[in-house]
Design an enzyme around this catalytic site. Structure first.
Site, PDB file in Angstrom:
ATOM      1  CE  LYS A  22       7.165   7.620   6.876  1.00 51.51           C
ATOM      2  NZ  LYS A  22       6.019   6.979   7.532  1.00 51.51           N
ATOM      3  CB  CYS A 118       0.934   7.040  17.539  1.00 46.07           C
ATOM      4  SG  CYS A 118       1.555   6.135  16.142  1.00 46.07           S
ATOM      5  NE  ARG A 123      -1.673   6.706  13.629  1.00 40.31           N
ATOM      6  CZ  ARG A 123      -0.630   6.746  12.802  1.00 40.31           C
ATOM      7  NH1 ARG A 123       0.584   6.769  13.280  1.00 40.31           N
ATOM      8  NH2 ARG A 123      -0.806   6.747  11.495  1.00 40.31           N
ATOM      9  CB  VAL A 125      -5.451  -2.101  13.784  1.00 38.57           C
ATOM     10  CG1 VAL A 125      -4.185  -1.321  13.513  1.00 38.57           C
ATOM     11  CG2 VAL A 125      -5.322  -2.965  15.029  1.00 38.57           C
ATOM     12  CG  ASP A 126     -11.521  -0.129  15.120  1.00 37.95           C
ATOM     13  OD1 ASP A 126     -10.532   0.565  14.816  1.00 37.95           O
ATOM     14  OD2 ASP A 126     -12.681   0.319  15.149  1.00 37.95           O
ATOM     15  CG  LEU A 127     -12.073   1.040  10.969  1.00 35.04           C
ATOM     16  CD1 LEU A 127     -11.831   2.376  10.280  1.00 35.04           C
ATOM     17  CD2 LEU A 127     -13.564   0.725  10.974  1.00 35.04           C
ATOM     18  CG  ASP A 308       0.941  12.769   7.530  1.00 32.04           C
ATOM     19  OD1 ASP A 308       0.638  12.588   8.716  1.00 32.04           O
ATOM     20  OD2 ASP A 308       1.108  11.835   6.719  1.00 32.04           O
ATOM     21  CB  VAL A 330      -7.394  13.061  10.320  1.00 29.23           C
ATOM     22  CG1 VAL A 330      -6.975  11.613  10.085  1.00 29.23           C
ATOM     23  CG2 VAL A 330      -8.036  13.637   9.057  1.00 29.23           C
ATOM     24  NE  ARG A 400       9.135   6.304  12.279  1.00 26.60           N
ATOM     25  CZ  ARG A 400       7.867   6.530  12.551  1.00 26.60           C
ATOM     26  NH1 ARG A 400       7.532   7.217  13.599  1.00 26.60           N
ATOM     27  NH2 ARG A 400       6.922   6.063  11.770  1.00 26.60           N
TER      28      ARG A 400
END
Ligand code: UD1
Length: 421
Positions: A22, A118, A123, A125-127, A308, A330, A400
């Site tokens: 995925k 999440c 989490r 998304v600034d980068l 993960d 992480v 998912r």
């Protein structure tokens, strides 16, 4: 909502065919929007996240034909004209944010909803956004949406990701391949998912150097063409089934359709538990030892131990004789499975981003709740070795990310029934 009813204590024996990944599929699906002609991708898993992303593509005007019985996806981007990805869809799946790079890269404009939080914490998304600004894209925020605008072509630039991020690397690559004269990503993610994206983009006509390293440079080209490609196998599914194959002392599994190169040192770490692990190019065999030994792990960016996989590893360690730790560097908060495993009788203590596991504990069936994708699968693993019956609620999380999970496991000896909650 569905739940699983799992009768535990069963050994697993047999062969499982690994599905397409995925996380590797989503970037290349987004990349198909950059081409002038259709792209066909095989080995696409039938998963809720893929169906959701297909709908995001349809909203912007792409023609999407998912031949799901064949696991083949054909995307025709020629009529994309509505350059907006709405909150309703982006909130369901964070990776929809890849639409930002793909749309602004091809059309010079994108309006994409900011993804939500999440189950395991913020989490950001600034980068993604700072990297695009460094590229020369104009970024503004409007009522929960990000608006990205760019004039072709942007002058040479570079951006250093701190920390390294898979998602930001993907979004910056998607934005840069047509738009930027030259863009260098420093501290780029090296995950196999990023490498596959780069290889697909190159096949489409992009100019990218440094693929697979942490310094990737893109030199913008005039146009890209659709391609026929085969998606990578799912390395997290492989790792999950490798653990499933050693949890019960009588288990023995063969996994087919693997790419062992993507697993980093995971097979070696698993072997340290005493498990028998045999890796060839596309087949992996695992066999449980008489007694699992405790092995501590710390998650890191690729090629380190994947975040993960940490919940599944901690679950396995409940069956090892002795004390071990699992540390996530992480995602610090990714431990929602800990209280649920405790409900099954495991002895785990969480402090900051480290869980200490005191093994071996006899697990016993109870009702437990899925909280996110990988936490959920760790509960299924635990339930398969627990005594009696376990109910795992809210398995939509599993749908998912794991294709046909219960069918695959039942075919090798598990007893998992799906029922209405
Ligand atoms: C991807 C995977 C997810 C996996 C994760 C780490 C997909 C769809 N998801 O998520 O399954 O767990 O990689 O391997 O492929 N960060 C920032 N700012 C940003 C972006 C990230 O600070 O703008 C931080 C994150 O909080 C995290 C770290 O960077 O601590 C790595 O996250 P990232 O690699 O971006 O994860 P995703 O791409 O979201």
């Amino acid at each position: 909502m569905d739940k699983f009813i799992i009768e535990g204590g069963t050994a697993l024996k047999g062969t499982i065919k690994i599905s397409g990944s995925k996380n590797a599929a989503l970037p290349i699906i987004a990349a198909s929007l950059l081409a002038n002609t259709p792209t066909a991708i095989s080995n696409i898993p039938r998963l809720q996240d893929i169906y959701t992303f297909n709908n995001v593509l349809r909203v912007v005007g792409a023609k999407v034909d998912f031949k799901d019985k064949e696991n083949k996806l054909i995307i025709d981007p020629t009529n994309v004209s509505h350059l907006e990805a709405p909150y309703d869809l982006v909130r369901k799946m964070r990776a929809s944010f890849y639409m930002l790079g793909a749309l602004v890269g091809k059309h010079g404009y994108a309006k994409v909803s900011l993804p939500g939080g999440c189950a395991w914490g913020p989490r950001p998304v600034d980068l993604h956004l700072k990297g695009m600004e460094a590229m020369g894209i104009n970024i503004s925020l409007d009522k929960g949406y990000v608006i990205a605008k760019a004039e072709k072509k942007l002058p040479p630039a570079s951006y250093k990701l701190e920390p390294s991020s898979v998602g930001a690397t993907v979004n910056l690559l998607l934005a840069a391949v047509l738009l930027s004269q030259e863009f260098t990503i420093e501290n780029a993610a090296k995950e196999p998912d990023v490498v596959q994206l780069c290889n697909v983009l190159v096949k489409m006509g992009a100019n990218i150097s440094g693929i697979g390293t942490d310094r990737v440079t893109v030199r913008g080209v005039e146009s890209l063409q659709g391609v026929e490609i085969d998606n990578d196998p799912d390395r997290i599914e492989i790792g999950t089934f490798m653990i499933a194959g050693v949890l019960h002392p009588k288990s023995e599994l063969t996994l087919e359709g693997c790419n062992a190169e993507h697993l980093g040192n995971f097979p070696d770490l698993l072997a340290k538990t005493g498990a028998h692990v045999e890796v060839s190019e596309s087949t992996i065999k695992v066999k449980a030892p008489e007694e699992l030994k405790p092995v501590s792990i710390t998650t890191e960016i690729y090629p380190g131990f994947p975040t993960d996989m940490q919940a599944q590893w901690a679950t396995m360690m409940t069956q090892a004789e002795g004390i071990s730790t699992v540390t996530d560097t992480v995602y610090f908060d990714r431990f929602s499975y800990v209280p649920e495993l405790t409900r099954l009788g495991a002895d785990l203590r969480l402090e900051k981003n480290t869980v200490t596991i005191f093994g071996k504990t006899e697990l016993e069936g109870a009702s437990v709740m899925s909280t996110d994708l990988r936490a959920s699968v760790s509960l299924v693993l635990a339930a398969m070795v627990a005594k009696n019956t376990t109910e795992v609620l809210r398995v939509y999380h599993l749908d998912r990310g794991y294709e046909n999970l219960e069918h695959k496991l039942n075919a090798v000896g598990a007893s998992i029934k799906r029922a209405d909650e």
